[in-house]
Design an enzyme around this catalytic site. Structure first.
Site, mmCIF file in Angstrom:
data_model
loop_
_atom_site.group_PDB
_atom_site.id
_atom_site.type_symbol
_atom_site.label_atom_id
_atom_site.label_comp_id
_atom_site.label_asym_id
_atom_site.label_seq_id
_atom_site.Cartn_x
_atom_site.Cartn_y
_atom_site.Cartn_z
ATOM 1 C CG ASP A 98 -0.322 -0.320 2.536
ATOM 2 O OD1 ASP A 98 0.922 -0.398 2.607
ATOM 3 O OD2 ASP A 98 -1.067 -0.489 3.524
ATOM 4 C CG ASP A 101 6.031 6.031 6.824
ATOM 5 O OD1 ASP A 101 6.427 7.152 6.490
ATOM 6 O OD2 ASP A 101 5.603 5.773 7.968
HETATM 7 P P1 IMP Z 1 7.355 1.385 6.529
HETATM 8 O O1 IMP Z 1 7.544 2.453 7.576
HETATM 9 O O2 IMP Z 1 7.811 1.858 5.180
HETATM 10 O O3 IMP Z 1 7.984 0.100 6.948
HETATM 11 O O4 IMP Z 1 5.798 1.155 6.381
HETATM 12 C C1 IMP Z 1 5.164 0.229 7.195
HETATM 13 C C2 IMP Z 1 3.669 0.311 7.169
HETATM 14 O O5 IMP Z 1 3.251 1.491 7.833
HETATM 15 C C3 IMP Z 1 2.962 0.409 5.833
HETATM 16 O O6 IMP Z 1 2.856 -0.810 5.174
HETATM 17 C C4 IMP Z 1 1.596 0.875 6.293
HETATM 18 O O7 IMP Z 1 0.839 -0.228 6.733
HETATM 19 C C5 IMP Z 1 1.933 1.761 7.472
HETATM 20 N N1 IMP Z 1 1.799 3.190 7.127
HETATM 21 C C6 IMP Z 1 2.759 4.076 6.818
HETATM 22 N N2 IMP Z 1 2.258 5.287 6.569
HETATM 23 C C7 IMP Z 1 0.914 5.168 6.735
HETATM 24 C C8 IMP Z 1 -0.197 6.089 6.601
HETATM 25 O O8 IMP Z 1 -0.072 7.286 6.279
HETATM 26 N N3 IMP Z 1 -1.431 5.572 6.871
HETATM 27 C C9 IMP Z 1 -1.639 4.273 7.211
HETATM 28 N N4 IMP Z 1 -0.641 3.385 7.329
HETATM 29 C C10 IMP Z 1 0.622 3.827 7.095
HETATM 30 MG MG MG Z 2 1.158 -2.254 5.526
#
Ligand code: IMP
Ligand code: MG
Length: 178
Positions: A98, A101
């Site tokens: 999705d 981040d």
């Molecule tokens: P990462 O920080 O790139 O490892 O992202 C991990 C997870 O954080 C993503 O797969 C989403 O499930 C969640 N995430 C990051 N940003 C958002 C947001 O703005 N809304 C909802 N979920 C988020």
């Molecule tokens: Mg996720």
């Protein structure tokens, strides 16, 4: 539910347009290939479902469920809650997620799949939040780059809610600062 949304960033039509464009690139690249598509549960479910319907090459569909743990250290650990069923050894893999981040989840996943012998790994995300990256990771394809805000809808949740919104919106701060 809609009254909890500050602003709609991308509606269904805008998402459809970008998903068509990204799918067209994938259709070109994987024309004579037979990759394994791995959807990262739960958030990527809706995006994956929309994307795979646009792909016209043979593929396997598999699922993985991960969660990230933020301990006392800022590095955060990723845990696999449900693993894929397929053997990726020697196979081309397309991961669908999705949002990217911090980049930790997808960096961990791509490294894991390569360690397991995947021939190649492409990462396709619906949204890229480039400003909040803490590790070195770039998706190969994205639909939209988004600002640093908490987004919900189209699979993205807050405490498990809002995934079913048919658009991507910024969640009102009042909802999570209550
Ligand atoms: P990462 O920080 O790139 O490892 O992202 C991990 C997870 O954080 C993503 O797969 C989403 O499930 C969640 N995430 C990051 N940003 C958002 C947001 O703005 N809304 C909802 N979920 C988020
Ligand atoms: Mg996720």
């Amino acid at each position: 539910m809609n009254s909890d949304i500050e602003k709609v960033l991308y509606n269904q039509k805008q998402l459809d347009e970008r998903m068509n464009a990204v799918a067209a690139e994938l259709n070109k690249k994987y024309k004579d290939e037979f990759p394994i598509v791995i959807s990262v549960l739960t958030g990527a479910m809706i995006f994956t479902s929309d994307m795979v319907k646009r792909l016209n090459f043979k593929l396997y569909l598999d699922l993985i469920k991960v969660s990230s743990y933020q301990g006392t250290q800022s590095t955060g650990k990723i845990k696999i809650n449900q693993d894929i069923k397929s053997d990726v050894k020697g196979r081309r893999v397309i991961v669908m997620e999705d949002i990217v981040d911090t980049g930790r989840t997808l960096k961990f996943l791509t490294e894991l799949l390569k360690k397991r012998g995947a021939k190649s790994v492409d990462v396709v995300v619906m949204l890229d939040k480039p400003m909040t990256r803490t590790v070195d990771f770039q998706p190969n394809y994205y639909c939209y780059q988004v600002p640093d805000a908490f987004l919900v809808g189209y699979g993205l949740d807050y405490n498990g809610v809002y995934r079913n919104l048919p658009y991507i919106g910024i969640l009102k701060k009042s909802v999570y600062s209550k």
